[in-house]
Motif scaffolding. Structure first.
Motif, PDB file in Angstrom:
ATOM      1  N   GLU A   1       0.903  -1.456  -0.053  1.00  0.00           N
ATOM      2  CA  GLU A   1       0.001  -0.088  -0.190  1.00  0.00           C
ATOM      3  C   GLU A   1       0.788   1.316   0.139  1.00  0.00           C
ATOM      4  O   GLU A   1       1.871   1.329   0.767  1.00  0.00           O
ATOM      5  CB  GLU A   1      -0.884   0.039   0.953  1.00  0.00           C
ATOM      6  CG  GLU A   1      -1.926  -0.979   1.487  1.00  0.00           C
ATOM      7  CD  GLU A   1      -2.830  -1.185   2.464  1.00  0.00           C
ATOM      8  OE1 GLU A   1      -4.014  -1.746   2.389  1.00  0.00           O
ATOM      9  OE2 GLU A   1      -2.529  -0.171   3.345  1.00  0.00           O
TER      10      GLU A   1
ATOM     11  N   VAL B   1       0.705   5.822  -0.646  1.00  0.00           N
ATOM     12  CA  VAL B   1      -0.036   7.146  -0.657  1.00  0.00           C
ATOM     13  C   VAL B   1       0.895   7.930  -1.906  1.00  0.00           C
ATOM     14  O   VAL B   1       2.252   7.761  -1.751  1.00  0.00           O
ATOM     15  CB  VAL B   1      -0.100   7.983   0.527  1.00  0.00           C
ATOM     16  CG1 VAL B   1      -1.174   7.230   1.432  1.00  0.00           C
ATOM     17  CG2 VAL B   1       1.082   8.357   1.239  1.00  0.00           C
ATOM     18  N   ILE B   2       0.363   8.762  -2.534  1.00  0.00           N
ATOM     19  CA  ILE B   2       1.078   9.558  -3.497  1.00  0.00           C
ATOM     20  C   ILE B   2       0.574  10.899  -3.312  1.00  0.00           C
ATOM     21  O   ILE B   2      -0.353  11.333  -2.559  1.00  0.00           O
ATOM     22  CB  ILE B   2       0.702   9.128  -4.782  1.00  0.00           C
ATOM     23  CG1 ILE B   2      -0.632   9.169  -5.256  1.00  0.00           C
ATOM     24  CG2 ILE B   2       1.559   7.776  -5.007  1.00  0.00           C
ATOM     25  CD1 ILE B   2      -0.840   8.830  -6.933  1.00  0.00           C
TER      26      ILE B   2
ATOM     27  N   ALA C   1      -1.027  12.693  -8.557  1.00  0.00           N
ATOM     28  CA  ALA C   1      -2.383  11.880  -8.874  1.00  0.00           C
ATOM     29  C   ALA C   1      -3.066  12.568  -9.889  1.00  0.00           C
ATOM     30  O   ALA C   1      -3.724  12.069 -10.494  1.00  0.00           O
ATOM     31  CB  ALA C   1      -3.269  12.092  -7.449  1.00  0.00           C
TER      32      ALA C   1
ATOM     33  N   PHE D   1      -4.196   9.088 -11.511  1.00  0.00           N
ATOM     34  CA  PHE D   1      -4.257   8.026 -10.433  1.00  0.00           C
ATOM     35  C   PHE D   1      -5.272   8.446  -9.149  1.00  0.00           C
ATOM     36  O   PHE D   1      -5.307   9.434  -8.829  1.00  0.00           O
ATOM     37  CB  PHE D   1      -2.728   7.868  -9.739  1.00  0.00           C
ATOM     38  CG  PHE D   1      -1.817   7.108 -10.711  1.00  0.00           C
ATOM     39  CD1 PHE D   1      -2.104   6.118 -11.383  1.00  0.00           C
ATOM     40  CD2 PHE D   1      -0.458   7.625 -10.471  1.00  0.00           C
ATOM     41  CE1 PHE D   1      -1.418   5.248 -12.181  1.00  0.00           C
ATOM     42  CE2 PHE D   1       0.278   6.884 -11.359  1.00  0.00           C
ATOM     43  CZ  PHE D   1      -0.128   5.888 -12.270  1.00  0.00           C
TER      44      PHE D   1
ATOM     45  N   VAL E   1      -2.780   2.187  -4.526  1.00  0.00           N
ATOM     46  CA  VAL E   1      -2.803   3.677  -4.013  1.00  0.00           C
ATOM     47  C   VAL E   1      -4.018   3.383  -3.157  1.00  0.00           C
ATOM     48  O   VAL E   1      -4.989   3.206  -3.497  1.00  0.00           O
ATOM     49  CB  VAL E   1      -2.876   4.693  -5.198  1.00  0.00           C
ATOM     50  CG1 VAL E   1      -3.235   6.058  -4.421  1.00  0.00           C
ATOM     51  CG2 VAL E   1      -1.724   4.678  -6.194  1.00  0.00           C
TER      52      VAL E   1
ATOM     53  N   VAL F   1      -4.149  10.039  -1.075  1.00  0.00           N
ATOM     54  CA  VAL F   1      -3.750  10.987  -1.833  1.00  0.00           C
ATOM     55  C   VAL F   1      -3.280  12.019  -0.855  1.00  0.00           C
ATOM     56  O   VAL F   1      -4.114  12.680  -0.257  1.00  0.00           O
ATOM     57  CB  VAL F   1      -4.455  11.505  -2.827  1.00  0.00           C
ATOM     58  CG1 VAL F   1      -3.686  12.871  -3.743  1.00  0.00           C
ATOM     59  CG2 VAL F   1      -4.837  10.438  -3.959  1.00  0.00           C
TER      60      VAL F   1
ATOM     61  N   VAL G   1       6.018   8.976  -2.980  1.00  0.00           N
ATOM     62  CA  VAL G   1       5.517   7.840  -2.579  1.00  0.00           C
ATOM     63  C   VAL G   1       5.803   7.392  -1.199  1.00  0.00           C
ATOM     64  O   VAL G   1       6.835   7.247  -0.736  1.00  0.00           O
ATOM     65  CB  VAL G   1       6.150   6.716  -3.700  1.00  0.00           C
ATOM     66  CG1 VAL G   1       5.576   5.242  -3.220  1.00  0.00           C
ATOM     67  CG2 VAL G   1       6.219   6.981  -4.898  1.00  0.00           C
TER      68      VAL G   1
END
Length: 376
Positions: free
Chosen positions: A147, A149-150, A155, A160, A179, A182, A195
């Motif tokens: 898993e 987050v970006i 995004a 994404f 993902v 965000v 990331v």
């Protein structure tokens, strides 16, 4: 002679238009450079000042004699790896509510086109814990391997969303992940492709060495101020470590993001100097040409009784009036130039902070604009 000076200006509008254009171009280049520097600096200060601190103090290992805060363009600290046992020592202090070891490194996100997401932005992989929950734009923080987050900008650029499958390259090795969030954190500049991994996965992928962490983030217990916490941590760890408040780190990140500091300042300083000298050269040469075309007129005035001093004052007055009016026009052109350049940098993701916000015109900019236009 005064009446002649003013009437001569009216009669020579076309001739002086070339000089005025040269002044406006020169002043516009100079003032535009200063305006975009000051506007970006103000945006950086505001962005980091408005950020709600996630933690109260940060601790890093330092080399002997090193006493300043240093962060790179990603906002991460330049720090020597420290033993994870330092976190245990800090956690036992009075006034400490929580200690988090941060792991960060190079993690490249692969876009939908199969290429690494970049475009001039720096890759950053780091551990993301529950303290980032308030900075989430969507989803949640990662809780397990697989898993991530970006950041918000990535995004949007790559389209994404939460639930999408992505690939991440860590030390050249592909990692498949989902993902789950965000992130829109002020401390992560827009010039970064973030990331975020859960702490356990970040330790496995990004740890500087066995039993080591990058640096520590510390949260204070109720009733303990960040400066008091900083001092307690610094006293407990002793030499070889540096503790500072989240406010001090935010100020450092703002300075790093500002084009008026660090390596960026040299680029903009050189641009300012070049614009200054080009503007002065252009203005001087153009006015010299215009003045040379008036040789017969000035000679005739001498023949009818005007003194050398009167002619000199007349020419200087005309230069001052034309210079002042054209400098103001150039200042307005410089503001427009700065706004256009700021929008271009922003659209190309070349700006660390938002340079399209309110325009900042300092008195220094006005003085320099008039000095270039009128003084030259």
């Amino acid at each position: 002679m005064w009446r002649y000076t003013l009437s001569s200006l009216r009669a020579a509008k076309g001739r002086l238009l070339l000089t005025a254009a040269a002044i406006a171009l020169g002043v516009g280049a100079v003032s535009g450079t200063f305006v975009i520097i000051d506007s970006a600096s103000a945006a950086a200060d505001e962005a980091f000042a408005e950020a709600t601190p996630r933690v109260d103090a940060v601790v890093r290992a330092t080399s002997p004699g090193e006493g300043e805060i240093f962060s790179d363009i990603t906002g991460e600290l330049f720090a020597q790896p420290m033993p994870a046992s330092a976190a245990d020592r800090v956690a036992r202090l009075d006034g400490v509510a929580a200690v988090i070891g941060v792991f960060s490194g190079d993690a490249q996100l692969v876009g939908r086109d199969g290429h690494v997401v970049g475009g001039g932005r720096a890759p950053l992989g780091r551990s993301v814990d529950t303290s980032f929950t308030g900075d989430l734009r969507a989803g949640r923080v990662p809780a397990r391997a697989g898993e991530v987050v970006i950041d918000r900008a990535t995004a949007q650029e790559q389209r994404f969303d939460v639930g999408d499958q992505v690939r991440v390259l860590v030390s050249g090795e592909p990692q498949h992940a989902t993902v789950v969030g965000v992130l829109d954190a002020r401390e992560v500049p827009d010039a970064v492709v973030l990331v975020g991994f859960d702490p356990a996965t970040a330790r496995r992928l990004l740890a500087p060495g066995p039993g080591q962490v990058g640096y520590l983030e510390v949260r204070a217990a109720a009733g303990v101020g960040e400066r008091e916490l900083r001092d307690r941590v610094a006293d407990a760890l002793g030499p070889g470590y540096q503790a500072f408040t989240s406010g001090e780190l935010a100020a450092e990140r703002a300075r790093n993001a500002s084009p008026g500091e660090g390596g960026n300042s040299q680029i903009f300083f050189v641009a300012s100097v070049v614009a200054l000298f080009v503007g002065m050269f252009l203005i001087r040469n153009t006015f010299t040409i215009v003045l040379a075309s008036r040789t017969r007129e000035l000679a005739l005035l001498r023949c009818v009784g005007a003194s050398r001093a009167q002619l000199r004052r007349s020419v200087l007055l005309q230069a001052a009036l034309v210079g002042a009016l054209a400098s103001l026009a150039g200042l307005l052109a410089g503001v427009a130039l700065a706004q256009g350049l700021g929008a271009l940098l922003r659209s190309a993701d070349e700006a660390v902070v938002d340079v399209t916000g309110p325009t900042r015109i300092l008195p220094r900019t006005v003085v320099v604009a008039l000095a270039v236009g009128v003084g030259t």
